[in-house]
Motif scaffolding. Structure first.
Motif, PDB file in Angstrom:
ATOM      1  N   THR A 141       6.697  10.930  -1.233  1.00  0.00           N
ATOM      2  CA  THR A 141       6.953  12.401  -1.738  1.00  0.00           C
ATOM      3  C   THR A 141       6.687  12.262  -3.161  1.00  0.00           C
ATOM      4  O   THR A 141       6.049  11.301  -3.639  1.00  0.00           O
ATOM      5  N   GLY A 142       6.708  13.390  -3.719  1.00  0.00           N
ATOM      6  CA  GLY A 142       6.187  13.590  -5.316  1.00  0.00           C
ATOM      7  C   GLY A 142       4.958  13.560  -5.496  1.00  0.00           C
ATOM      8  O   GLY A 142       4.182  12.952  -6.350  1.00  0.00           O
ATOM      9  N   ALA A 143       4.065  14.207  -4.769  1.00  0.00           N
ATOM     10  CA  ALA A 143       2.543  14.347  -4.648  1.00  0.00           C
ATOM     11  C   ALA A 143       2.248  15.334  -5.723  1.00  0.00           C
ATOM     12  O   ALA A 143       3.131  16.285  -6.178  1.00  0.00           O
ATOM     13  N   LYS A 199      15.248   8.636   2.092  1.00  0.00           N
ATOM     14  CA  LYS A 199      15.087   7.998   0.723  1.00  0.00           C
ATOM     15  C   LYS A 199      13.747   7.626   0.629  1.00  0.00           C
ATOM     16  O   LYS A 199      13.393   7.046   1.604  1.00  0.00           O
ATOM     17  N   ASN A 200      13.011   7.756  -0.650  1.00  0.00           N
ATOM     18  CA  ASN A 200      11.671   7.529  -0.766  1.00  0.00           C
ATOM     19  C   ASN A 200      11.289   6.904  -2.094  1.00  0.00           C
ATOM     20  O   ASN A 200      11.534   7.497  -2.839  1.00  0.00           O
ATOM     21  N   ALA A 201      10.980   5.508  -2.227  1.00  0.00           N
ATOM     22  CA  ALA A 201      10.644   4.845  -3.343  1.00  0.00           C
ATOM     23  C   ALA A 201       9.724   5.631  -3.925  1.00  0.00           C
ATOM     24  O   ALA A 201       8.520   6.170  -3.332  1.00  0.00           O
ATOM     25  N   PHE A 202       9.484   6.010  -5.131  1.00  0.00           N
ATOM     26  CA  PHE A 202       8.353   6.553  -5.911  1.00  0.00           C
ATOM     27  C   PHE A 202       7.712   5.358  -7.034  1.00  0.00           C
ATOM     28  O   PHE A 202       8.303   4.891  -7.605  1.00  0.00           O
ATOM     29  N   TYR A 203       6.584   5.742  -6.865  1.00  0.00           N
ATOM     30  CA  TYR A 203       5.707   4.990  -7.548  1.00  0.00           C
ATOM     31  C   TYR A 203       4.885   5.490  -8.711  1.00  0.00           C
ATOM     32  O   TYR A 203       4.163   6.487  -8.461  1.00  0.00           O
ATOM     33  N   SER A 254       9.948  21.238 -11.932  1.00  0.00           N
ATOM     34  CA  SER A 254       9.638  19.549 -12.582  1.00  0.00           C
ATOM     35  C   SER A 254      10.197  18.692 -11.682  1.00  0.00           C
ATOM     36  O   SER A 254      11.550  19.108 -11.246  1.00  0.00           O
ATOM     37  N   PHE A 255       9.670  17.926 -11.176  1.00  0.00           N
ATOM     38  CA  PHE A 255      10.171  16.626 -10.097  1.00  0.00           C
ATOM     39  C   PHE A 255      10.546  17.203  -9.006  1.00  0.00           C
ATOM     40  O   PHE A 255      11.133  16.653  -8.323  1.00  0.00           O
ATOM     41  N   LEU A 256       9.953  18.211  -8.622  1.00  0.00           N
ATOM     42  CA  LEU A 256      10.277  19.007  -6.957  1.00  0.00           C
ATOM     43  C   LEU A 256       9.127  19.749  -6.790  1.00  0.00           C
ATOM     44  O   LEU A 256       9.000  21.014  -7.440  1.00  0.00           O
ATOM     45  N   GLU A 257       8.071  19.107  -6.109  1.00  0.00           N
ATOM     46  CA  GLU A 257       7.008  19.923  -5.164  1.00  0.00           C
ATOM     47  C   GLU A 257       7.494  20.162  -3.600  1.00  0.00           C
ATOM     48  O   GLU A 257       8.059  19.106  -3.256  1.00  0.00           O
ATOM     49  N   ASP A 258       7.295  21.221  -3.169  1.00  0.00           N
ATOM     50  CA  ASP A 258       7.793  21.779  -2.107  1.00  0.00           C
ATOM     51  C   ASP A 258       7.477  20.747  -0.690  1.00  0.00           C
ATOM     52  O   ASP A 258       8.369  20.544  -0.020  1.00  0.00           O
ATOM     53  N   SER A 259       6.341  20.047  -0.978  1.00  0.00           N
ATOM     54  CA  SER A 259       6.114  19.093   0.452  1.00  0.00           C
ATOM     55  C   SER A 259       7.162  18.057   0.478  1.00  0.00           C
ATOM     56  O   SER A 259       7.325  17.330   1.375  1.00  0.00           O
ATOM     57  N   SER A 260       7.661  17.597  -0.762  1.00  0.00           N
ATOM     58  CA  SER A 260       8.846  16.719  -0.751  1.00  0.00           C
ATOM     59  C   SER A 260      10.040  17.058  -0.011  1.00  0.00           C
ATOM     60  O   SER A 260      10.870  16.245   0.281  1.00  0.00           O
ATOM     61  N   LEU A 261      10.199  18.467   0.589  1.00  0.00           N
ATOM     62  CA  LEU A 261      11.371  18.860   1.402  1.00  0.00           C
ATOM     63  C   LEU A 261      10.887  19.007   2.618  1.00  0.00           C
ATOM     64  O   LEU A 261      11.834  19.356   3.401  1.00  0.00           O
ATOM     65  N   PHE A 262       9.748  18.578   3.037  1.00  0.00           N
ATOM     66  CA  PHE A 262       9.308  18.692   4.423  1.00  0.00           C
ATOM     67  C   PHE A 262       8.697  17.369   4.927  1.00  0.00           C
ATOM     68  O   PHE A 262       7.995  16.759   4.204  1.00  0.00           O
ATOM     69  N   ASP A 291       2.368  18.218 -10.059  1.00  0.00           N
ATOM     70  CA  ASP A 291       3.204  18.821  -8.747  1.00  0.00           C
ATOM     71  C   ASP A 291       2.395  19.514  -7.982  1.00  0.00           C
ATOM     72  O   ASP A 291       1.129  19.309  -7.882  1.00  0.00           O
ATOM     73  N   ALA A 292       2.903  20.650  -7.605  1.00  0.00           N
ATOM     74  CA  ALA A 292       1.973  21.498  -6.743  1.00  0.00           C
ATOM     75  C   ALA A 292       2.306  23.009  -7.170  1.00  0.00           C
ATOM     76  O   ALA A 292       2.742  23.731  -6.103  1.00  0.00           O
ATOM     77  N   PRO A 293       2.201  23.593  -8.001  1.00  0.00           N
ATOM     78  CA  PRO A 293       2.506  24.895  -8.423  1.00  0.00           C
ATOM     79  C   PRO A 293       1.850  26.054  -7.605  1.00  0.00           C
ATOM     80  O   PRO A 293       2.279  27.041  -7.440  1.00  0.00           O
ATOM     81  N   PHE A 294       0.812  25.683  -7.241  1.00  0.00           N
ATOM     82  CA  PHE A 294      -0.193  26.495  -6.230  1.00  0.00           C
ATOM     83  C   PHE A 294      -0.266  26.445  -4.766  1.00  0.00           C
ATOM     84  O   PHE A 294      -1.055  26.528  -4.311  1.00  0.00           O
TER      85      PHE A 294
END
Length: 815
Positions: free
Chosen positions: A107-109, A267-271, A141-149, A121-124
């Protein structure tokens, strides 16, 4: 809009795909049948000349991919599995003109579209499921939509639209719309099971069941569960969780309804960037710290407590428990419905999506380069002592340390969207579509940033304590600072849009045009904070002498804006296998909640980020080759660059910049099949993006995106005594990029190789193995985004590399 809401209420509880509802595409059907029978190779290479797409056009039955007057890429379920993406965003590496940075984990791409500028993030990028945005804002901020899928075996195929008519439909995204279309029920019962093992210590199971309820009603239910140690060595579970998805579809002679629901708990570790050595623009791993596989995060800081401060009016110091194993995960409920029906005089389509849940981030964020013990103590006012927190053993003056912040960002989100389309043929060949879109979104943000902790520079870093000889205590359980950015904000938005789209087919010429009028209204309640607070009143406890605390007072901010977007395109079919198209559009990224937060004192600065795009394309597909070419030009105005950087004291501060840009280039995608079984595919982009109207940054390259990217993907399918086999691979070249808009952090170019093989042992059982980054290449996708400038101090540089070599093997059985 009253009619829209009434029809939405009627359709609520029904679902399908507002874009896939009645489709029975001639290309998809054979691929799907092959997949049910285990024919991996056949399913992975559908006939591109017959693929039907439903994203970006109002036709409920879809449109041939060749006939679409815009740039769109597709992938079947088997093609998705062949890529073995580590995340939803990682799948987008198969799309020309889309650059993804997935080195942060699942997540968090960060996702960038063909020269569209942003700081991360991924505004577009909009992520849709069955044609509806899963979350109406494309990015916070701290949420781009691919993290929800999460991608699993319930996905039938995906369509990725860039530019084109995208600003007209759904949430009006001017960039890219990625539409995941779920599998539906089947007339005959089917069950598929898949198990996957990854060399990073990943174990995963996927299952999908499909079948009939009645002659006209079918069901699909499935999901996955996964345990992984993580793609970097943390010493605890890096990824843990899963999801379940179900749908019910009911068909009648002139229409179809489908209800779908999904529950995600992951749950996904973020680096984040980690220490490297930089010499003459070349990057090397720090001795004893392999940045391809290691991370600072370890068991010593897996569970900590940060000081978030008392009320400004007094009271004991409050602490918050932080569990880094939760990382950047999500716990999300999604319900959706679509409905389509042909009433004869007009056709109706309706799509609804409701998403609610939490998408929190608990992670270590680096920002300051390493220091020796001596340099750290000198900066703190030295002399003094630094010791390991667990043993009390003192470090030598030349040992390396690093400070990193343990940040907590909690987001409670809710999104409801509804899109209605009414289409009618005005005369032969001409169809008019009128549509409406409504979105209601709420978000409650609680942030605690700062919380720097002193660590030894080593994998799974040990915690350090420090004190000065004058009695000053520099750390508390390793923490050198308290929270210095505290946020407690409530946001609400309502977007309402109406659009008209007309398509006219005149012989081999297909013309279309559309206009959209959208009004957004945003309301925010922001709690104020007080900085410079000494949490315990003791000047000798330096670790909490400069805290920021919420003070119980609030300010309210309101914003509203009306935006007009448009598109016009033409497609000409030279032959049944060769088409050319032209496209122009004008769209905008409308302001979102974080724009209010960053400009609360000057709301007049908040403007839609407007873009005009022009495209020319050529599409051809035969038995021997496929070619898809798109030349593009875009021009941006009112760009808002908002990110979090570190000040001179290492504290996070919000930075807001304004400017513009222009970009032009060529996307290419295609394949040749010179002999039976052999295919050589390629995809990529050549682009030139420059900042405009940006003060000293004018003329600099648009950050993060390569000027040249190419991937070559050969594959060979053949028969063996064991069954049908397939070998495949990908060679990728990524060109030069800059990490920052000042163009002071070059990231360099790099090449990677991925390999794979699969075999269908019979009609039911198949096995696939893949190896990513075969050469174990060290390459950066991100620099030190918290630093303004070169980011290099004494030869040290913070960057985030791609993951090192890892492999997966997956086995599937179908009943």
């Amino acid at each position: 809009m009253t009619a829209l809401l009434l029809l939405s209420g009627t359709a609520l509880g029904w679902s399908g795909a507002a874009l896939a509802q009645d489709q029975a595409p001639p290309a998809s059907a054979p691929a799907a049948d092959a997949a049910q029978q285990g024919d991996t190779a056949a399913a992975a290479t559908p006939d591109q000349s017959q693929v039907i797409v439903v994203t970006g056009n109002p036709n409920r039955l879809g449109l041939r991919k060749l006939d679409a007057s815009y740039s769109i890429s597709t992938a079947t379920a088997e093609q998705i599995r062949e890529v073995q993406p580590i995340s939803t965003a990682d799948l987008l590496k198969i799309v020309p003109g889309v650059w993804t940075e997935t080195s942060g984990g699942e997540t968090g791409a960060n996702v960038f579209i063909r020269g569209f500028p942003s700081t991360g993030d991924a505004p577009f990028l909009t992520i849709e499921m069955n044609g509806s945005p899963i979350f109406a804002p494309s990015s916070l901020s701290f949420l781009e939509d691919s993290s929800l899928f999460r991608i699993d075996d319930t996905v039938d195929h995906v369509e990725v639209l860039r530019g084109g008519p995208s600003p007209i439909f759904a949430n009006g995204q001017p960039g890219a719309t990625t539409n995941f279309i779920l599998k539906e029920g089947t007339a005959d019962p089917h069950l598929s099971m898949r198990v996957t093992y990854g060399t990073e210590g990943m174990y995963r199971g996927d299952v999908v069941a499909q079948g009939p309820i009645t002659d006209d009603t079918t069901y699909m239910i499935g999901g996955f569960y996964r345990y992984s140690k993580g793609l970097r060595h943390t010493g605890f579970a890096g990824d843990l969780g899963g999801q379940v998805t179900g749908s019910i579809t009911h068909k009648v002679d002139n229409g179809k309804v489908t209800l779908y629901a999904r529950y995600l708990d992951d749950k996904n570790a973020f680096y984040t960037p980690m220490p490297l050595l930089e010499t003459n623009g070349k990057f090397h791993t720090f001795p004893g710290f392999d940045a391809r596989d290691d991370t600072l995060v370890g068991q010593e800081i897996e569970n900590t407590q940060i000081e978030v401060g008392p009320s400004i009016n007094g009271g004991p110091t409050q602490k918050k428990d932080i569990d880094l194993s939760k990382g950047r995960g999500a716990r999300i409920y999604t319900l959706g419905s679509t409905f389509s029906y042909d009433f004869g005089v007009f056709q109706l389509q309706n799509a609804i999506n409701f998403t609610k849940g939490q998408a929190n981030t608990y992670a270590v964020f680096t920002g300051s380069n390493p220091q020796t013990v001596a340099d750290y103590l000198a900066g703190a006012g030295g002399p003094g002592t630094v010791t390991y927190a667990d043993s009390g053993l003192a470090l030598t003056p030349d040992q390396q340390t690093i400070q990193a912040g343990i940040w907590a960002v909690e987001k409670h989100i809710k999104s409801f969207t509804d899109e209605l389309k009414l289409s009618r043929e005005l005369f032969e060949g001409n169809t008019l579509t009128l549509g409406g879109y409504y979105a209601h979104v709420t978000d409650h943000d609680v942030w605690d940033l700062g919380n720097n902790v002193l660590l030894a520079l080593e994998p799974q870093a040990r915690v350090l304590n420090a004190s000065l000889d004058d009695g000053t205590i520099l750390t508390r359980d390793g923490f050198t600072s308290p929270t210095n950015t505290a946020i407690n904000n409530y946001y609400r938005s309502n977007n309402i849009a109406g659009y008209a789209s007309d398509e006219w087919k005149i012989g081999k010429l297909r013309l279309d045009a559309g206009v959209r009028v959208e009004h957004t209204k945003i309301h925010g309640v922001l709690e104020n904070s007080t900085s410079g607070v000494d949490l315990d009143g003791d000047p000798l406890t330096a670790y909490n002498n400069n805290a920021t605390v919420l003070n119980g007072t609030f300010e309210t901010i309101n914003y509203h804006k009306t935006q007009v977007s448009w598109t016009a395109g033409a497609d000409f079919a030279f032959t049944n296998h060769l088409n050319g198209f032209l496209r122009a559009n004008g769209g905008a990224l409308l302001p979102q909640f974080d724009d209010l937060r960053g400009n609360a004192a000057d709301p007049e600065n908040i403007k839609p980020q407007k873009v005009k795009q022009y495209e020319v394309g050529l599409k051809t597909s035969t038995h021997y080759y496929d070619v898809f070419l798109t030349g593009f030009y875009n021009r941006f105005h009112n760009l808002l660059f908002q990110d979090i950087v570190l000040d001179a004291n290492g504290n996070p501060v919000n930075r807001v910049l304004f400017g513009g840009s222009r970009a032009y280039g060529l996307e290419f995608e295609g394949a040749v099949r010179p002999v039976e079984g052999l295919q050589i595919g390629t995809r990529g982009v050549i682009q030139n993006g420059k900042l405009k109207d940006f003060g000293a940054n004018t003329g600099n390259d648009v950050a993060r995106q390569p000027k040249f990217l190419i991937a070559v993907t050969p594959s060979y399918t053949f028969r063996t005594s064991w069954g049908q086999a397939r070998v495949f691979g990908t060679y990728t070249h990524v060109g030069n990029r800059y990490a920052d808009i000042q163009n002071q952090q070059p990231l360099g170019k790099y090449d990677t190789v991925d390999l794979g093989a699969s075999i269908d042992l019979n009609q039911r059982f198949s096995i696939q193995a893949t190896v990513e980054n075969v050469t174990n290449k060290l390459a950066l996708t991100e620099g030190n985004i918290r630093a303004v400038g070169s980011g290099n101090t004494n030869g040290f540089f913070l960057g985030r590399p791609i993951f090192g070599r890892h492999a997966t093997i997956t086995a599937a059985y179908k009943f």
